[in-house]
Design a protein around this motif. Structure first.
Motif, short mmCIF file in Angstrom:
data_model
loop_
_atom_site.label_atom_id
_atom_site.label_comp_id
_atom_site.label_asym_id
_atom_site.label_seq_id
_atom_site.Cartn_x
_atom_site.Cartn_y
_atom_site.Cartn_z
N LEU A 7 28.82 -25.34 10.07
CA LEU A 7 27.71 -24.56 9.53
C LEU A 7 27.10 -23.83 10.72
CD1 LEU A 7 26.06 -23.72 7.13
CD2 LEU A 7 24.70 -25.77 7.36
N ALA A 8 27.88 -22.92 11.30
CA ALA A 8 27.49 -22.31 12.55
C ALA A 8 26.26 -21.46 12.44
CB ALA A 8 28.65 -21.46 13.09
N LEU A 9 25.97 -20.97 11.25
CA LEU A 9 24.84 -20.05 11.12
C LEU A 9 23.55 -20.74 10.74
CD1 LEU A 9 26.60 -17.09 9.28
CD2 LEU A 9 26.18 -17.37 11.71
N ALA A 10 23.59 -22.04 10.52
CA ALA A 10 22.37 -22.75 10.09
C ALA A 10 21.50 -23.04 11.29
CB ALA A 10 22.74 -24.05 9.38
N LEU A 11 20.73 -22.08 11.67
CA LEU A 11 19.88 -22.19 12.86
C LEU A 11 18.45 -22.18 12.39
CD1 LEU A 11 20.18 -22.24 15.91
CD2 LEU A 11 19.85 -19.79 15.90
N MET A 12 17.82 -23.33 12.34
CA MET A 12 16.53 -23.43 11.69
C MET A 12 15.41 -23.35 12.71
SD MET A 12 17.62 -23.61 8.72
CE MET A 12 16.06 -23.85 7.89
N GLY A 13 14.37 -22.57 12.38
CA GLY A 13 13.14 -22.58 13.16
C GLY A 13 13.18 -21.84 14.46
N PHE A 14 14.07 -20.82 14.65
CA PHE A 14 14.16 -20.13 15.93
C PHE A 14 12.96 -19.27 16.21
CE2 PHE A 14 18.57 -19.87 17.98
CZ PHE A 14 18.62 -21.24 18.01
N PRO A 44 18.34 -20.93 21.36
CA PRO A 44 17.28 -21.88 21.00
C PRO A 44 16.31 -22.06 22.16
CG PRO A 44 19.34 -23.04 21.41
CD PRO A 44 19.67 -21.58 21.43
N GLY A 45 15.15 -22.57 21.87
CA GLY A 45 14.15 -22.85 22.90
C GLY A 45 13.78 -24.32 22.87
N LYS A 46 12.98 -24.73 23.80
CA LYS A 46 12.61 -26.14 23.90
C LYS A 46 11.99 -26.63 22.60
CE LYS A 46 9.99 -29.43 26.70
NZ LYS A 46 9.09 -29.61 27.87
N GLY A 47 12.51 -27.76 22.10
CA GLY A 47 11.98 -28.35 20.88
C GLY A 47 12.52 -27.73 19.61
N VAL A 48 13.62 -26.95 19.70
CA VAL A 48 14.18 -26.28 18.53
C VAL A 48 15.46 -27.00 18.09
CG1 VAL A 48 15.25 -24.16 17.67
CG2 VAL A 48 13.17 -24.04 19.04
N LEU A 49 15.52 -27.34 16.80
CA LEU A 49 16.75 -27.87 16.20
C LEU A 49 17.65 -26.72 15.79
CD1 LEU A 49 15.17 -30.59 13.88
CD2 LEU A 49 16.64 -31.06 15.84
N PHE A 50 18.95 -26.89 15.91
CA PHE A 50 19.88 -25.87 15.46
C PHE A 50 21.19 -26.53 15.04
CE2 PHE A 50 20.43 -26.42 19.97
CZ PHE A 50 21.76 -26.19 20.26
#
Length: 604
Positions: A7-14, A44-50
């Protein structure tokens, strides 16, 4: 060969993440997974789930790259055994054909990814390590702690091959747990992170398709591939039947049998369970494949709208206008208002998002974008900013854990800054009291403007310039009591710990002597807490100085420059046509240090 779930595109909360995630928020990678780094869309940045919440960026910093080569998992790279082999092609080539950039950078001690793995899971990483070899080779470093004090894999040795594009690194973890992925030696750029989990026999392979708009609706397809199972102690392959649910419950033999891709029109989880098939094609709870379950986690992500500011006129545009998307905006964190444009009467922080209606299935909310828009009167007369109101009170909670005595804070703080002259946001105050009275400027001032944020913006009109004078507290630095710094750690000849700087729109300023030299050491120069500089036309913002958040400001004075008959035009003609700054900045070397200030020529 078995395909892996991706699920390469599931990048949540960027964008717009307000609460940083921790390792407690990580989803366990109990099934095989492929992260295609150059499809993440953003660093992604610090504290980001991806990666469907399976990966966590635990350190800030880092970049991405498109100039570090590419990797194609469908083409054998015979450079050596550490590249794309035929086995890799057989496993992944069909699903991940085509070149992918070595895109995501991990830098030694600066960038790190956390993930939760099950015992016997194998990590496979394809990277480019700037072609370094031997002990300088740049390879992944996996550990059980963020400090990497317990590294599980050894540093590269003298015989290590070149970490050129397509270099493959593999490691298998022994136990269930949280692992931290960093790097040895320096920058490395990653194209794929593959997790081959130690799955139960017969576990079905799940794939979530791309986000698609068709027939007026957004959807993603979840597809499933049944896999043979082999019972322990046997070599006989048994085919499987897979059932599924879409309501979050565990599938049973009575659940629907999977026969074709499932279209999902909202965020949801499709669960699958394998059963042994003994020829009749009917699942039975008596023949369930233990542990052979899998999930298709479906989530939708929409890009933030674009905010364009033309003075007071704000326009909001979204790429989803033709897909049932409507824009909403908030001014200074207020209530959401539906609309594509607004005219401001004063400066504001604007946050915008798009709401997308997906038929009768519900609504999606896009990522948000934020910008500051300025409606300001240019500085035309002297303006002074200082603290005008402050209740200095004991911070009881902070004092309980303090090792240096009482801690104070400011309530009901205010400064002398008219909203039409200055846009003030994220303002915080610092306190000097009791033991720190010797640092108060002027004597008796307890509350100060603290430069811990981007917070005060003003404008200088075209053709004008201003002189700026910033007066700080006497300890407005990292550590006024620091010893002299070693020569190799001096900044412009000054000890960084004992020097006071302010940052205005990315430029640092400190105290200068009469000759224009740096004299910022607060222990060596009596007036080093007073910083003066000039600014030409433009929009400027006071920001946090990158070296410390302890800058405490007593006052800011901004004074328009009076030119007493000398204009930019006639002065430029007088001095060979070269440009200069009327705000006290030195001209080019052609003039050997001539300064024009308040209409007077000053020779250095």
């Amino acid at each position: 060969m078995k395909k892996l779930f991706t699920l390469a595109l599931a990048l949540m909360g960027f964008a717009g993440a307000t609460n940083a995630a921790t390792v407690d928020d990580l989803a366990v990678l109990k099934h095989s997974y492929v992260l295609v780094c150059d499809q993440l869309g953003a660093r992604p940045g610090k504290g980001v789930l991806f990666g469907n919440d399976h990966f966590l960026d635990v350190k800030s910093g880092g970049t991405t790259a498109t100039n570090k080569g590419q990797v194609d998992l469908s083409v054998v790279n015979e450079a050596d055994d550490n590249h794309v082999t035929q086995e890799i092609v057989d496993k992944y080539g069909a699903d991940y054909a085509g070149p992918h950039y070595n895109w995501l950078r991990l830098k030694n001690q600066q960038d790190m990814i956390a993930l939760k793995l099950t015992a016997k899971s194998k990590i496979i990483i394809f990277e480019q390590g700037n072609n370094k070899t031997g002990t300088a080779a740049r390879i992944p470093r996996i550990s059980t702690d963020e400090a990497q004090s317990n590294s599980l894999n050894a540093a590269p040795d003298a015989d290590h091959p070149a970490t050129d594009s397509g270099f493959r690194w593999e490691f298998t973890v022994d136990d269930d747990g949280t692992y931290y992925l960093g790097s040895y030696n320096g920058d490395m750029f990653i194209s794929f992170i593959i997790i081959e989990a130690n799955e139960a026999p017969g576990t079905p392979t799940i794939k979530v398709g791309d986000q698609t708009f068709e027939g007026g609706l957004w959807f993603r397809e979840v597809s499933c591939k049944a896999n043979d199972m082999v019972e322990e102690g046997s070599t006989e392959k048994i085919s499987t039947i897979v059932t599924y649910t879409t309501d979050g419950t565990a599938p049973t033999a009575a659940s629907p049998i999977y026969t074709e891709p499932i279209k999902c029109y909202q965020n949801m989880t499709v669960k699958f369970q394998a059963f042994m098939n003994f020829g009749d094609g009917k699942p039975s709870d008596a023949f369930i494949c233990d542990g052979a379950d899998n999930d298709g986690n479906v989530s939708f992500s929409f890009d933030a709208p674009t905010i364009t500011a033309d003075g007071a006129n704000i326009t909001i545009s979204t790429p989803y206008a033709e897909q049932n998307g409507k824009n909403y905006y908030k001014l200074n964190g207020g209530d959401a208002i539906q609309g594509d444009a607004v005219t401001l009467s004063e400066s504001a922080t604007i946050t915008a998002y798009t709401e997308i209606t997906n038929g009768t299935y519900g609504k999606f909310t896009s990522l948000s974008s934020t910008t500051d828009a300025y409606v300001l009167n240019p500085i035309k007369e002297k303006k002074t900013i200082t603290v005008t109101a402050a209740d200095v009170i004991l911070d009881e909670e902070a004092t309980e854990t303090s090792t240096t005595g009482p801690v104070y804070k400011v309530e009901n703080g205010a400064i002398s800054a008219d909203k039409m002259d200055f846009f003030v946001k994220s303002l915080t105050f610092g306190v000097l009291k009791d033991a720190k009275e010797q640092y108060q400027v002027p004597a008796g001032q307890e509350a100060y403007i603290q430069m811990s944020n981007t917070n005060i913006t003003f404008q200088v009109a075209e053709g004008d310039s201003v002189d700026v004078k910033v007066t700080c507290s006497k300890n407005a630095c990292k550590n006024i009591d620091a010893d002299d710094a070693a020569e190799d750690k001096l900044v412009n000849g000054c000890t960084p710990d004992r020097s006071c700087y302010v940052n205005v729109s990315g430029t640092n300023y400190c105290h200068l002597d009469a000759e224009g030299g740096v004299a910022a050491d607060l222990k060596l120069f009596e007036d080093a807490n007073i910083i003066t500089f000039g600014l030409p036309a433009g929009t400027y913002t006071f920001q946090k100085y990158s070296g410390t958040g302890n800058i405490l400001i007593s006052s800011i004075e901004i004074t328009p420059v009076v030119t007493e008959g000398i204009t930019a035009v006639n002065a430029a003609e007088k001095y060979n046509g070269a440009s200069f700054n009327l705000a006290g900045q030195k001209v080019t070397d052609n003039f050997k240090g001539i300064v024009i200030k308040n209409g007077k020529k000053i020779m250095k």
